[in-house]
Design a protein around this motif. Structure first.
Motif, PDB file in Angstrom:
ATOM      1  N   PRO A 214      11.884  -7.585   1.756  1.00 38.58           N
ATOM      2  CA  PRO A 214      10.577  -7.668   1.101  1.00 38.58           C
ATOM      3  C   PRO A 214      10.199  -6.318   0.508  1.00 38.58           C
ATOM      4  CG  PRO A 214      10.308  -7.513   3.473  1.00 38.58           C
ATOM      5  CD  PRO A 214      11.787  -7.640   3.212  1.00 38.58           C
ATOM      6  N   ILE A 215       9.477  -6.359  -0.584  1.00 37.88           N
ATOM      7  CA  ILE A 215       8.950  -5.138  -1.177  1.00 37.88           C
ATOM      8  C   ILE A 215       7.578  -4.909  -0.539  1.00 37.88           C
ATOM      9  CG2 ILE A 215       8.179  -4.030  -3.312  1.00 37.88           C
ATOM     10  CD1 ILE A 215      10.229  -5.814  -4.779  1.00 37.88           C
ATOM     11  N   PRO A 216       7.335  -3.733   0.015  1.00 37.51           N
ATOM     12  CA  PRO A 216       6.045  -3.484   0.669  1.00 37.51           C
ATOM     13  C   PRO A 216       4.869  -3.718  -0.278  1.00 37.51           C
ATOM     14  CG  PRO A 216       7.592  -1.724   1.162  1.00 37.51           C
ATOM     15  CD  PRO A 216       8.233  -2.582   0.110  1.00 37.51           C
ATOM     16  N   LYS A 217       3.816  -4.292   0.256  1.00 35.63           N
ATOM     17  CA  LYS A 217       2.638  -4.620  -0.545  1.00 35.63           C
ATOM     18  C   LYS A 217       2.072  -3.385  -1.242  1.00 35.63           C
ATOM     19  CE  LYS A 217      -1.818  -6.922  -0.254  1.00 35.63           C
ATOM     20  NZ  LYS A 217      -2.768  -7.617   0.626  1.00 35.63           N
ATOM     21  N   THR A 218       2.084  -2.265  -0.560  1.00 35.74           N
ATOM     22  CA  THR A 218       1.539  -1.046  -1.171  1.00 35.74           C
ATOM     23  C   THR A 218       2.341  -0.627  -2.400  1.00 35.74           C
ATOM     24  OG1 THR A 218       2.845   0.302   0.363  1.00 35.74           O
ATOM     25  CG2 THR A 218       0.544  -0.142   0.973  1.00 35.74           C
ATOM     26  N   GLU A 219       3.654  -0.866  -2.396  1.00 29.48           N
ATOM     27  CA  GLU A 219       4.477  -0.523  -3.558  1.00 29.48           C
ATOM     28  C   GLU A 219       4.152  -1.433  -4.736  1.00 29.48           C
ATOM     29  OE1 GLU A 219       6.321   2.177  -3.724  1.00 29.48           O
ATOM     30  OE2 GLU A 219       5.753   2.598  -1.660  1.00 29.48           O
ATOM     31  N   ILE A 220       3.916  -2.699  -4.458  1.00 37.03           N
ATOM     32  CA  ILE A 220       3.556  -3.647  -5.524  1.00 37.03           C
ATOM     33  C   ILE A 220       2.191  -3.283  -6.096  1.00 37.03           C
ATOM     34  CG2 ILE A 220       3.000  -6.062  -6.013  1.00 37.03           C
ATOM     35  CD1 ILE A 220       5.187  -6.800  -3.957  1.00 37.03           C
ATOM     36  N   GLN A 221       1.258  -2.872  -5.213  1.00 36.45           N
ATOM     37  CA  GLN A 221      -0.068  -2.464  -5.671  1.00 36.45           C
ATOM     38  C   GLN A 221      -0.005  -1.184  -6.504  1.00 36.45           C
ATOM     39  OE1 GLN A 221      -1.995  -2.284  -1.842  1.00 36.45           O
ATOM     40  NE2 GLN A 221      -2.831  -4.359  -2.039  1.00 36.45           N
ATOM     41  N   ASN A 222       0.923  -0.300  -6.166  1.00 40.83           N
ATOM     42  CA  ASN A 222       1.049   0.968  -6.895  1.00 40.83           C
ATOM     43  C   ASN A 222       1.789   0.823  -8.221  1.00 40.83           C
ATOM     44  OD1 ASN A 222      -0.294   2.419  -4.933  1.00 40.83           O
ATOM     45  ND2 ASN A 222       1.585   2.926  -3.826  1.00 40.83           N
ATOM     46  N   ASN A 223       2.567  -0.243  -8.379  1.00 40.36           N
ATOM     47  CA  ASN A 223       3.357  -0.423  -9.595  1.00 40.36           C
ATOM     48  C   ASN A 223       3.234  -1.869 -10.047  1.00 40.36           C
ATOM     49  OD1 ASN A 223       5.282  -0.683 -11.598  1.00 40.36           O
ATOM     50  ND2 ASN A 223       6.847   0.473 -10.498  1.00 40.36           N
ATOM     51  N   SER A 224       2.479  -2.095 -11.083  1.00 37.55           N
ATOM     52  CA  SER A 224       2.232  -3.464 -11.558  1.00 37.55           C
ATOM     53  C   SER A 224       3.481  -4.113 -12.152  1.00 37.55           C
ATOM     54  CB  SER A 224       1.103  -3.472 -12.586  1.00 37.55           C
ATOM     55  OG  SER A 224       1.471  -2.681 -13.705  1.00 37.55           O
ATOM     56  N   ASN A 225       4.540  -3.353 -12.376  1.00 37.96           N
ATOM     57  CA  ASN A 225       5.791  -3.913 -12.900  1.00 37.96           C
ATOM     58  C   ASN A 225       6.644  -4.545 -11.810  1.00 37.96           C
ATOM     59  OD1 ASN A 225       5.366  -3.160 -15.627  1.00 37.96           O
ATOM     60  ND2 ASN A 225       5.894  -1.062 -15.094  1.00 37.96           N
ATOM     61  N   LEU A 226       6.295  -4.309 -10.561  1.00 35.91           N
ATOM     62  CA  LEU A 226       7.055  -4.882  -9.455  1.00 35.91           C
ATOM     63  C   LEU A 226       6.520  -6.252  -9.092  1.00 35.91           C
ATOM     64  CD1 LEU A 226       7.386  -1.846  -6.991  1.00 35.91           C
ATOM     65  CD2 LEU A 226       9.154  -2.816  -8.460  1.00 35.91           C
ATOM     66  N   THR A 227       7.432  -7.140  -8.735  1.00 35.73           N
ATOM     67  CA  THR A 227       7.039  -8.436  -8.178  1.00 35.73           C
ATOM     68  C   THR A 227       7.787  -8.622  -6.859  1.00 35.73           C
ATOM     69  OG1 THR A 227       8.807  -9.556  -9.400  1.00 35.73           O
ATOM     70  CG2 THR A 227       6.627  -9.492 -10.445  1.00 35.73           C
ATOM     71  N   GLN A 228       7.180  -9.366  -5.984  1.00 35.71           N
ATOM     72  CA  GLN A 228       7.764  -9.584  -4.665  1.00 35.71           C
ATOM     73  C   GLN A 228       9.069 -10.395  -4.788  1.00 35.71           C
ATOM     74  OE1 GLN A 228       8.653  -8.740  -1.654  1.00 35.71           O
ATOM     75  NE2 GLN A 228       6.497  -8.574  -1.075  1.00 35.71           N
ATOM     76  N   ASN A 229      10.026 -10.062  -3.945  1.00 32.97           N
ATOM     77  CA  ASN A 229      11.263 -10.819  -3.902  1.00 32.97           C
ATOM     78  C   ASN A 229      10.987 -12.248  -3.461  1.00 32.97           C
ATOM     79  OD1 ASN A 229      13.207  -8.929  -4.732  1.00 32.97           O
ATOM     80  ND2 ASN A 229      13.209  -7.955  -2.714  1.00 32.97           N
ATOM     81  N   PRO A 230      11.769 -13.216  -3.925  1.00 37.57           N
ATOM     82  CA  PRO A 230      11.559 -14.614  -3.524  1.00 37.57           C
ATOM     83  C   PRO A 230      11.671 -14.772  -2.004  1.00 37.57           C
ATOM     84  CG  PRO A 230      13.179 -14.462  -5.295  1.00 37.57           C
ATOM     85  CD  PRO A 230      12.867 -13.064  -4.848  1.00 37.57           C
TER      86      PRO A 230
END
Length: 151
Positions: free
Chosen positions: A133-149
Motif C-alpha cells: 500500500p502507498i501510505p495515505k500521507t504520501e498520496i495526500q502530499n502528491n496528487s499524482n499518486l493513486t493507491q495500489n489496487p
C-alpha cells in the motif's frame, strides 16, 4: 557445538517446521546466540549467475550455480537454456537463502513470478497481494499518486 538446522514443534497433533539457522548452541549451558550474516558468498555467486544469465553468458551462469551445488555436495545443474538457468538460480536462491530477510518474497516480486508461484499454492491469492500500500500521507502530499489496487 554450533548447529545449523531446521526444527519442528507439534501443535494439536500437527508438526510445524521452522528454521534455526545460524544459532550458536553452547554445550553445558542453556545460553544461545545467533550469528548475524548480511552478505553470504553463496548469495554473491547467485547474484552474479543471474546477471550472467540475463547477459547471455550462460556458461558463466552455469559455472556460478555449480560452485554452490558442489559446495553442498550436489551434482552440477542440468539447465542449459536461459529460462531453465534462471529457474535453477531461483531454486538455488530459495534453498540457500531460506528464512533470510525475506529473500524469497522479494525475489518473487522482483522477477514478476509472485502470481505464478503463490497463485498456484494459495487459493486466496490475488495479484494485488504482490503490491504494497502507498501510505495515505504520501498520496495526500502528491496528487499524482493513486493507491495500489486492493487497498
Amino acid at each position: 557445538m554450533i548447529a545449523y538446522e531446521t526444527a519442528s514443534t507439534i501443535y494439536q497433533g500437527t508438526p510445524y517446521y521452522y528454521f534455526s539457522k545460524y544459532k550458536q548452541k553452547l554445550t553445558n549451558t542453556t545460553a544461545t546466540g545467533e550469528y548475524v550474516t548480511y552478505l553470504r558468498l553463496a548469495e554473491q555467486y547467485l547474484i552474479r549467475a543471474e546477471a550472467r544469465a540475463k547477459q547471455g553468458n550462460l556458461a558463466g551462469a552455469i559455472a556460478d550455480i555449480n560452485v554452490i551445488r558442489t559446495r553442498a555436495g550436489l551434482l552440477n545443474t542440468t539447465a542449459v537454456l536461459q529460462p531453465d538457468i534462471l529457474l535453477a538460480i531461483e531454486q538455488e536462491r530459495r534453498i540457500e537463502l531460506f528464512g533470510e530477510y525475506g529473500h524469497r518474497w522479494n525475489d518473487l516480486r522482483r522477477t514478476g513470478r509472485a502470481n505464478a508461484v503463490l497463485g498456484a499454492l494459495k487459493t486466496t491469492w490475488t495479484a494485488n497481494a504482490a503490491l504494497y500500500p502507498i501510505p495515505k500521507t504520501e498520496i495526500q502530499n502528491n496528487s499524482n499518486l493513486t493507491q495500489n489496487p486492493g487497498y
